[in-house]
Design a protein around this motif. Structure first.
Motif, short mmCIF file in Angstrom:
data_model
loop_
_atom_site.label_atom_id
_atom_site.label_comp_id
_atom_site.label_asym_id
_atom_site.label_seq_id
_atom_site.Cartn_x
_atom_site.Cartn_y
_atom_site.Cartn_z
N SER A 252 0.83 -1.21 0.00
CA SER A 252 0.00 0.00 0.00
C SER A 252 0.87 1.26 0.00
O SER A 252 0.58 2.22 -0.72
N TYR A 253 1.90 1.25 0.81
CA TYR A 253 2.80 2.40 0.86
C TYR A 253 3.58 2.55 -0.46
O TYR A 253 3.79 3.65 -0.95
N GLN A 256 1.16 4.00 -3.08
CA GLN A 256 0.18 4.91 -2.50
C GLN A 256 -0.24 6.05 -3.43
O GLN A 256 -1.43 6.33 -3.59
#
Length: 389
Positions: A252-253, A256
């Motif tokens: 996710s990071y 992002q």
């Protein structure tokens, strides 16, 4: 074609996450508390996962405690923050998840605390002056305000709230379940005492979450038994889930900004097309304000067709999965406490669309087409004309 637009309830598992988890179902299946080779391998996997999450949050690994999910993490934070500090006043909002509200209300019923709810406007924006007044004129408080609302998408300025809490030495807990993975949290700058994550909200597995707690906050365990999780949460660790949680948050990071732009395009497309196709469409809270709400959530208010079948059921019949509000209450028939707090007009229906990186513009267009058919003529439901049944 089945279209899934209920990602605020849960997200599909990322295949890269599954591949990271797979060895811990079969080869590396040991109990982390065991002293032999299999146990040591599982223990190392947990330590690595804890380190990954800590690095992403700019925290120490000791600050991360694994839980069964967001609800357990919220409960642990609330009970710990209140009981460990001897606090008698809790300040929260009417829009919090039931994992927060029901826990605080149970403590109030037991006589342990009293609750004060923050004032808000018609869109659900919370009053920071009211918070400051409460903190400046009362004893030390426990403050619980979520970052992103799971039903209407409203974003609260938790950085400003954390600063006010710090000024008055209040304990600050933020339910970040819906926003974790979409936003970067620097815990050394944010000054929050407790943050919460749940893997299935960002393409990880269900049944696993974590609690970040500031080093100055002692935990009040909900579960006793073993020495797992630094003696703060007993029970054999869910190794596969923990590995999947860390991998999902890492992905996710990594993605992002690309994901953020994709979600924003989908949301803006849906807003534009709904306004174009449905005359009396509105949006709950700040949902349609892309600067003040989650990119992943759009809460749509439309006239109730009043046909004996809900819009949610109608869309489901047309292969579209959405919610009316929070999935946690979808089978109970209870009215949404969030929409009730907003005083939404009587006689209207709410559809919550929520998106993920896997949704497409074509899916948005199809959903609008099906929903718009309910309002084919001004003031006349297409159901009533027999066009849809």
């Amino acid at each position: 074609m089945r279209i899934y637009l209920d990602n605020a309830a849960t997200t599909p598992l990322n295949r890269e996450v599954f591949l990271a988890m797979e060895p811990y179902f079969f080869e590396n299946f040991g109990n982390p508390s065991s002293a032999h080779h299999h146990g040591r391998g599982a223990k190392v996997a947990i330590a690595q996962a804890r380190g990954i999450i800590a690095d992403l949050l700019n925290a120490s690994p000791d600050n991360i405690v694994f839980t069964s999910g967001g609800s357990e993490a919220d409960n642990t934070a609330i009970l710990s923050g209140i009981r460990s500090n001897g606090i008698k006043l809790a300040i929260t909002s009417a829009f919090e998840h039931h994992a927060v509200l029901h826990t605080l209300q149970a403590l109030e019923k037991n006589g342990e605390i009293r609750i004060v709810y923050l004032q808000h406007d018609a869109q659900g924006n919370l009053s920071l002056p009211h918070l400051e007044k409460l903190l400046s004129t009362n004893e030390r408080a426990f403050v619980s305000v979520m970052h992103g609302n799971n039903e209407i998408g409203n974003l609260n300025d938790i950085e400003a709230i954390a600063q006010v809490c710090k000024r008055y030495q209040a304990v600050f807990h933020s339910d970040t379940v819906q926003s974790m993975g979409q936003y970067r949290y620097d815990t050394r700058r944010l000054n929050a005492d407790f943050l919460v994550g749940s893997a299935h909200k960002f393409h990880g597995p269900k049944g696993i979450g974590f609690l970040y707690r500031n080093a100055g906050q002692a935990l009040y365990p909900l579960i006793y038994g073993g020495a797992q999780e630094q003696k703060q949460r007993a029970g054999t660790e869910n190794v596969t889930g923990i590995v999947g949680l860390a991998k999902a948050l890492e992905i996710s990071y990594r993605n992002q900004e690309v994901t953020r732009q994709h979600l924003l395009r989908l949301k803006e497309r849906l807003i534009f097309k709904l306004r174009d196709r449905i005359a009396d469409v509105d949006f709950n809270g700040n949902s349609a304000n892309t600067g003040q709400s989650l990119n992943s959530v759009l809460s749509v208010s439309v006239p109730d067709p009043n046909t004996g079948i809900s819009l949610i059921s109608y869309l489901d019949q047309h292969q579209i999965s959405v919610s009316g509000g929070s999935a946690c209450n979808s089978h109970s028939g209870a009215a949404s406490h969030v929409l009730s707090a907003l005083d939404t007009p009587f006689g209207r229906a709410t559809v919550r669309f929520s998106f993920s990186r896997y949704n497409t513009a074509e899916e948005i267009d199809y959903a609008v087409e099906k929903l718009a058919k309910c309002y084919a003529k001004p003031g006349v439901s297409a159901y009533a004309e027999g066009l849809l049944l």
